[in-house]
Design an enzyme around this catalytic site. Structure first.
Site, PDB file in Angstrom:
ATOM      1  N   ASP A 197       3.402  -4.309  29.867  1.00 50.38           N
ATOM      2  CA  ASP A 197       3.384  -2.996  29.228  1.00 50.38           C
ATOM      3  C   ASP A 197       1.948  -2.779  28.776  1.00 50.38           C
ATOM      4  O   ASP A 197       1.516  -3.361  27.781  1.00 50.38           O
ATOM      5  CB  ASP A 197       4.350  -2.970  28.040  1.00 50.38           C
ATOM      6  CG  ASP A 197       4.444  -1.580  27.397  1.00 50.38           C
ATOM      7  OD1 ASP A 197       3.476  -0.800  27.550  1.00 50.38           O
ATOM      8  OD2 ASP A 197       5.461  -1.286  26.754  1.00 50.38           O
ATOM      9  N   HIS A 198       1.210  -1.951  29.519  1.00 49.70           N
ATOM     10  CA  HIS A 198      -0.235  -1.903  29.273  1.00 49.70           C
ATOM     11  C   HIS A 198      -0.577  -1.381  27.877  1.00 49.70           C
ATOM     12  O   HIS A 198      -1.662  -1.640  27.364  1.00 49.70           O
ATOM     13  CB  HIS A 198      -0.945  -1.076  30.357  1.00 49.70           C
ATOM     14  CG  HIS A 198      -0.708   0.394  30.273  1.00 49.70           C
ATOM     15  ND1 HIS A 198       0.314   1.026  30.941  1.00 49.70           N
ATOM     16  CD2 HIS A 198      -1.359   1.361  29.587  1.00 49.70           C
ATOM     17  CE1 HIS A 198       0.274   2.311  30.685  1.00 49.70           C
ATOM     18  NE2 HIS A 198      -0.722   2.549  29.862  1.00 49.70           N
ATOM     19  N   ASP A 255      10.163   7.192  31.119  1.00 49.91           N
ATOM     20  CA  ASP A 255       8.754   6.986  31.460  1.00 49.91           C
ATOM     21  C   ASP A 255       7.965   6.394  30.304  1.00 49.91           C
ATOM     22  O   ASP A 255       7.107   5.527  30.508  1.00 49.91           O
ATOM     23  CB  ASP A 255       8.134   8.326  31.884  1.00 49.91           C
ATOM     24  CG  ASP A 255       6.735   8.159  32.472  1.00 49.91           C
ATOM     25  OD1 ASP A 255       6.544   7.217  33.264  1.00 49.91           O
ATOM     26  OD2 ASP A 255       5.848   8.961  32.136  1.00 49.91           O
ATOM     27  N   HIS A 260       6.974   1.849  26.269  1.00 55.49           N
ATOM     28  CA  HIS A 260       5.786   1.905  25.416  1.00 55.49           C
ATOM     29  C   HIS A 260       6.123   2.218  23.962  1.00 55.49           C
ATOM     30  O   HIS A 260       5.678   1.541  23.034  1.00 55.49           O
ATOM     31  CB  HIS A 260       4.808   2.979  25.906  1.00 55.49           C
ATOM     32  CG  HIS A 260       4.321   2.766  27.297  1.00 55.49           C
ATOM     33  ND1 HIS A 260       4.180   1.525  27.861  1.00 55.49           N
ATOM     34  CD2 HIS A 260       3.913   3.645  28.244  1.00 55.49           C
ATOM     35  CE1 HIS A 260       3.713   1.656  29.095  1.00 55.49           C
ATOM     36  NE2 HIS A 260       3.545   2.924  29.343  1.00 55.49           N
TER      37      HIS A 260
END
Length: 508
Positions: A197-198, A255, A260
């Site tokens: 998860d950037h 998304d 996130h």
């Protein structure tokens, strides 16, 4: 007197711990993510001297090309997207160890060729390299690739570690995520799986833990006695571009929220871990997710708002509405905006509403967490011309400008006691006089080291879907027109009904 040159504190740790010699394999090595993020990250790590002394890179994709053609493509990507100008010497040395294997992801012969390249690197060096397989592909290929790695005995290597990095989304519903997990665990151990998860690689996200647990002034007030409410915002000014094929099946909840934004919520609300080891940190994050009651068909309409953008002004020009975007069905009910009101029902947070919102084509691009404290009980400062005492607010900004600000009440200069809010700000760029490393640089290094702290564990994924799956199910049974908001605005009016009396959304 000469001034000693200071080391860049932002790369402390990136290059300090030795990393075992590693061969990195990127499935989808010619794709957009590889070219824009992964390949430039490898260059920047090489520039900092952070890569292991022996490092090899293999790109895997369907396109037919030679090793040299792939090196040239990688060179162009690194030069175009690197956060710093490329040094030709560093670039050339890195590219010497780059190879390419063409083939379909379900083609057995491709894995045989890949195995031969991997073994050739090992034999040439006389050591077994650790292997990291990075799945930078569409989600439907995850089980295909993992299955083939198992069939060809590439999931284990005597004397070395094998890890698999998986990009989001991890499933599109709870049941699908559970099936993916079961299949993944039939081939790999959980310790080998790194779900990336950037957002968790961003400096400000990690700095949340530092601000909370390294500063005595914050932790005593980090609870329901002092905090009024929290807003977590991830706004984008862009539309869906050419991603209609993906986005219309995903929508804003899948998304951004399911991964996130729930991750940001857990870091904000978690208890101090015993140590900052991977499992201790993730244990505390899972507890937060378990403390959020799963929505029901009855509560979903009360705690959620979804909407689509219509035509409007954005990026200084007229832009079409979502239903007029290329590739979007005219009857689509996919949400481009979602707002939720959640509550972490535990001793620290009970009764504190946590508002989460994200959307496309909003007024500007910003990702932030705003923590509003309760107002002071005595309001003596009501002189004319005074804005008055406003509740203190702590704002952690992840993008576009990483930093933290704290609003305080201060006296306006003059003979009278007049008060207005002022901001105390900390910005990464000015405090450290340096660019923060890209999120992918940190996460790639952690994957090569085997440090899973900033990666999502299987029970975290289950807990995230336990919250989001009932919302998707309830939305699926609704009919009627979706709320809308004009492109370039702050979102739909309907989002205001989630707020409690006296609360308002922060301006986007």
């Amino acid at each position: 007197m000469a001034i000693a040159e200071q080391e860049n504190p932002l790369i402390e740790g990136l290059e300090r711990l030795p990393v075992h010699p590693t061969t990195m394999v990127i499935f989808g090595g010619t794709g957009d993510l590889a070219q824009r993020k992964l390949l430039p990250a490898f260059y920047n790590l090489a520039h900092e001297g952070a890569l292991p002394e022996r490092f090899n890179l293999i790109g895997v994709s369907r396109a037919e090309m030679s090793h040299e053609d792939y090196r040239q493509m990688a060179r162009e990507s690194m030069k175009q997207y690197s956060r710093r100008p490329c040094d030709e010497q560093v670039l050339s040395k890195l590219l010497e160890r780059v190879r390419y294997v063409p083939g379909m992801f379900d083609d057995n012969s491709m894995y045989e060729r890949l195995d031969a390249e991997l073994r050739e690197f090992d034999e040439e060096a006389g050591i077994p390299f650790n292997r990291v397989f990075y799945l930078s592909t569409a989600p439907e290929f995850f089980p295909v690739i993992i299955g083939k790695l198992g069939e060809h005995d590439l999931e284990r290597r005597d004397g070395a570690e094998v890890r698999v990095v998986i990009e989001k989304p991890f499933g599109t519903r709870l049941q699908e995520a559970l099936e993916l997990m079961r299949f993944g665990h039939s081939v790999l151990d959980e310790s080998q799986i790194f779900r990336i998860d950037h957002y968790l690689g961003k400096e400000t996200v990690q700095n949340m833990l530092a601000f909370r647990f390294a500063n005595g002034m914050f932790e005593p007030i980090w609870n329901r006695n002092f905090i009024d409410y929290v807003q977590i915002t991830a706004a984008e000014d862009l539309g869906i571009g050419r991603r209609a094929g993906y986005y219309d099946h995903a929508g804003a909840l899948r998304d951004l929220v399911q991964n996130h934004m729930l991750q940001l919520l857990t870091l904000l609300c978690m208890e101090p871990p015993v140590t900052f080891s991977a499992d201790d940190v993730r244990d505390e994050k899972v507890k937060v997710l378990h403390a959020i009651h799963a929505p029901t068909d009855e509560t979903v309409p009360q705690i959620t708002v979804r909407a689509q953008y219509t035509a409007g002004m954005a990026e200084g020009k007229e832009v079409p509405g979502y239903l007029d975007e290329e590739g979007v069905p005219p009857d689509s009910r996919t949400e481009t905006y979602v707002a939720l009101r959640l509550e972490v029902d535990n001793w620290r947070w009970a009764g504190v509403p946590i508002y989460v919102r994200t959307g496309k084509r909003l007024a500007r691009k910003v990702t932030e967490i705003a923590v509003q404290l309760k107002p002071v009980p005595h309001l003596a400062f009501q002189a004319e011309g005074s804005v008055g005492v406003q509740p203190n607010m702590l704002i952690m900004t992840l993008q576009p400008n990483e930093g933290v600000s704290l609003s305080l009440g201060a006296k306006i200069p003059g003979t009278r006691m007049r008060i207005r809010p002022v901001n105390m700000e900390f910005l990464y760029g000015t405090a450290f006089l340096s660019q923060s490393p890209e999120a992918y640089e940190r996460l790639i290094m952690d994957a090569m080291r085997g440090d899973a702290t900033l990666f999502t564990r299987d029970d975290e994924v289950r807990a995230q879907w336990r919250i989001c799956d009932p919302i998707l199910q309830a939305w699926g049974s609704e009919d009627g027109a979706l709320p809308t908001y004009p492109a370039g605005s702050s979102g739909p009016e309907e989002a205001n009904r989630l707020l409690e009396d006296g609360q308002r959304w922060r301006a986007i």
